[in-house]
Design a protein around this motif. Sequence first.
Motif, PDB file in Angstrom:
ATOM      1  N   ILE A  55      12.705  -4.259  -5.875  1.00 13.62           N
ATOM      2  CA  ILE A  55      11.967  -3.958  -6.546  1.00 13.62           C
ATOM      3  C   ILE A  55      10.767  -4.685  -7.308  1.00 13.62           C
ATOM      4  O   ILE A  55      10.993  -6.371  -7.504  1.00 13.62           O
ATOM      5  N   VAL A  56       9.436  -4.265  -7.796  1.00 17.39           N
ATOM      6  CA  VAL A  56       8.042  -5.035  -8.164  1.00 17.39           C
ATOM      7  C   VAL A  56       8.155  -4.275  -9.327  1.00 17.39           C
ATOM      8  O   VAL A  56       7.449  -3.129  -9.580  1.00 17.39           O
ATOM      9  N   HIS A  57       8.019  -5.218 -10.256  1.00 26.03           N
ATOM     10  CA  HIS A  57       7.191  -4.952 -11.231  1.00 26.03           C
ATOM     11  C   HIS A  57       5.637  -5.457 -11.516  1.00 26.03           C
ATOM     12  O   HIS A  57       5.208  -6.487 -11.182  1.00 26.03           O
ATOM     13  N   ALA A  58       4.604  -3.737 -11.510  1.00 25.65           N
ATOM     14  CA  ALA A  58       3.194  -3.957 -11.808  1.00 25.65           C
ATOM     15  C   ALA A  58       2.847  -5.214 -12.980  1.00 25.65           C
ATOM     16  O   ALA A  58       2.984  -4.685 -13.998  1.00 25.65           O
ATOM     17  N   LEU A 100      -4.660   7.360  -5.391  1.00 26.83           N
ATOM     18  CA  LEU A 100      -3.393   6.745  -4.679  1.00 26.83           C
ATOM     19  C   LEU A 100      -3.389   7.208  -3.097  1.00 26.83           C
ATOM     20  O   LEU A 100      -3.317   5.699  -2.412  1.00 26.83           O
ATOM     21  N   GLY A 101      -3.437   8.219  -3.256  1.00 24.77           N
ATOM     22  CA  GLY A 101      -2.664   8.343  -1.622  1.00 24.77           C
ATOM     23  C   GLY A 101      -4.109   8.095  -0.838  1.00 24.77           C
ATOM     24  O   GLY A 101      -4.337   8.200   0.600  1.00 24.77           O
ATOM     25  N   ALA A 102      -5.310   8.500  -1.045  1.00 27.16           N
ATOM     26  CA  ALA A 102      -6.667   8.287  -0.327  1.00 27.16           C
ATOM     27  C   ALA A 102      -6.572   6.806   0.280  1.00 27.16           C
ATOM     28  O   ALA A 102      -7.313   6.739   1.362  1.00 27.16           O
ATOM     29  N   ASN A 103      -6.305   5.919  -1.248  1.00 23.85           N
ATOM     30  CA  ASN A 103      -7.586   4.561  -0.329  1.00 23.85           C
ATOM     31  C   ASN A 103      -5.946   4.457   0.207  1.00 23.85           C
ATOM     32  O   ASN A 103      -5.873   3.284   0.768  1.00 23.85           O
ATOM     33  N   ALA A 104      -4.676   4.088   0.029  1.00 22.74           N
ATOM     34  CA  ALA A 104      -3.564   4.518   0.680  1.00 22.74           C
ATOM     35  C   ALA A 104      -3.678   4.737   2.301  1.00 22.74           C
ATOM     36  O   ALA A 104      -3.536   4.141   3.365  1.00 22.74           O
ATOM     37  N   VAL A 149      -2.446  -0.629  -8.558  1.00 24.42           N
ATOM     38  CA  VAL A 149      -2.909  -1.621  -7.624  1.00 24.42           C
ATOM     39  C   VAL A 149      -1.758  -2.232  -6.764  1.00 24.42           C
ATOM     40  O   VAL A 149      -1.615  -2.808  -5.663  1.00 24.42           O
ATOM     41  N   THR A 150      -0.488  -1.939  -7.320  1.00 29.32           N
ATOM     42  CA  THR A 150       0.492  -3.789  -7.163  1.00 29.32           C
ATOM     43  C   THR A 150       1.320  -1.837  -5.390  1.00 29.32           C
ATOM     44  O   THR A 150       1.522  -2.633  -4.493  1.00 29.32           O
ATOM     45  N   ILE A 151       0.891  -0.780  -5.955  1.00 31.60           N
ATOM     46  CA  ILE A 151       1.263  -0.247  -4.775  1.00 31.60           C
ATOM     47  C   ILE A 151       0.798  -0.155  -3.490  1.00 31.60           C
ATOM     48  O   ILE A 151       0.951  -0.155  -2.011  1.00 31.60           O
ATOM     49  N   LEU A 152      -0.837  -0.808  -3.691  1.00 31.67           N
ATOM     50  CA  LEU A 152      -1.981  -0.483  -2.346  1.00 31.67           C
ATOM     51  C   LEU A 152      -1.302  -1.867  -2.247  1.00 31.67           C
ATOM     52  O   LEU A 152      -2.033  -2.543  -1.132  1.00 31.67           O
ATOM     53  N   ALA A 153      -0.924  -2.785  -3.249  1.00 31.13           N
ATOM     54  CA  ALA A 153      -0.766  -4.250  -2.497  1.00 31.13           C
ATOM     55  C   ALA A 153      -0.029  -4.628  -1.264  1.00 31.13           C
ATOM     56  O   ALA A 153       0.214  -5.830  -0.079  1.00 31.13           O
ATOM     57  N   GLU A 154       1.427  -3.867  -2.027  1.00 29.29           N
ATOM     58  CA  GLU A 154       2.314  -3.868  -1.069  1.00 29.29           C
ATOM     59  C   GLU A 154       1.921  -3.387   0.487  1.00 29.29           C
ATOM     60  O   GLU A 154       2.969  -3.670   1.388  1.00 29.29           O
ATOM     61  N   ALA A 155       1.809  -2.126  -0.186  1.00 28.23           N
ATOM     62  CA  ALA A 155       1.330  -1.509   1.195  1.00 28.23           C
ATOM     63  C   ALA A 155       0.449  -1.864   2.858  1.00 28.23           C
ATOM     64  O   ALA A 155       0.742  -2.211   3.472  1.00 28.23           O
ATOM     65  N   ILE A 196      10.337   0.218  -1.032  1.00 28.12           N
ATOM     66  CA  ILE A 196       9.776  -0.965  -2.109  1.00 28.12           C
ATOM     67  C   ILE A 196       9.012   0.130  -3.308  1.00 28.12           C
ATOM     68  O   ILE A 196       9.153   0.868  -3.370  1.00 28.12           O
ATOM     69  N   MET A 197      10.621  -0.312  -4.588  1.00 26.18           N
ATOM     70  CA  MET A 197      10.062   0.691  -5.494  1.00 26.18           C
ATOM     71  C   MET A 197       9.573  -0.389  -6.352  1.00 26.18           C
ATOM     72  O   MET A 197       9.082  -0.857  -6.666  1.00 26.18           O
ATOM     73  N   VAL A 198       7.967   0.512  -6.494  1.00 24.56           N
ATOM     74  CA  VAL A 198       7.396  -0.141  -7.404  1.00 24.56           C
ATOM     75  C   VAL A 198       7.286   0.559  -9.472  1.00 24.56           C
ATOM     76  O   VAL A 198       7.274   2.131  -9.169  1.00 24.56           O
ATOM     77  N   LEU A 199       7.079  -0.447  -9.898  1.00 24.32           N
ATOM     78  CA  LEU A 199       7.691   0.009 -11.714  1.00 24.32           C
ATOM     79  C   LEU A 199       6.715  -0.373 -12.471  1.00 24.32           C
ATOM     80  O   LEU A 199       6.114  -1.386 -12.410  1.00 24.32           O
TER      81      LEU A 199
END
Length: 125
Positions: A67-70, A101-105, A76-82, A46-49
């Motif tokens: 492909i996901v457009h934030a 972001l890494g800590a939240n993920a 926020v979108t990266i975390l939601a997808e994860a 999943i590639m978030v742009l």
Amino acid sequence: MNAVVVVDAANVVGSRPDGWWKDRAAATRRLHEALLVGDVPGDEIIMVLEGGARGGARPGKDAHVRIVHAPKEGDVTILAEAQRAAKRGCTVTVVTADLALGANAAATGATVVGPSWLLDHLEQV
């Protein structure tokens, strides 16, 4: 169990000083093309742009790359997808060098790796 790799595209593209800032859309296209042919260990990528990079690839699925457009901030979108992938029972890897972001993920159970991990799996970007 499926393996999902969520890519912070802005972070990966920005990790190499190859002139990406001159044309974010073109840099995004190059990363997308590399993900399609690269040997990335994952069933789905999943590639978030975000921002101007959204002009480089349309949202949707192309082979094993989605492909996901934030709508706003990519984090926020990266975390939601994860989180979505984890709820489906997938193992999740998030690719970013962003410490917050890494800590939240990681708090969601995802494995967090830096851009060099992904670039090492790609033929060229």
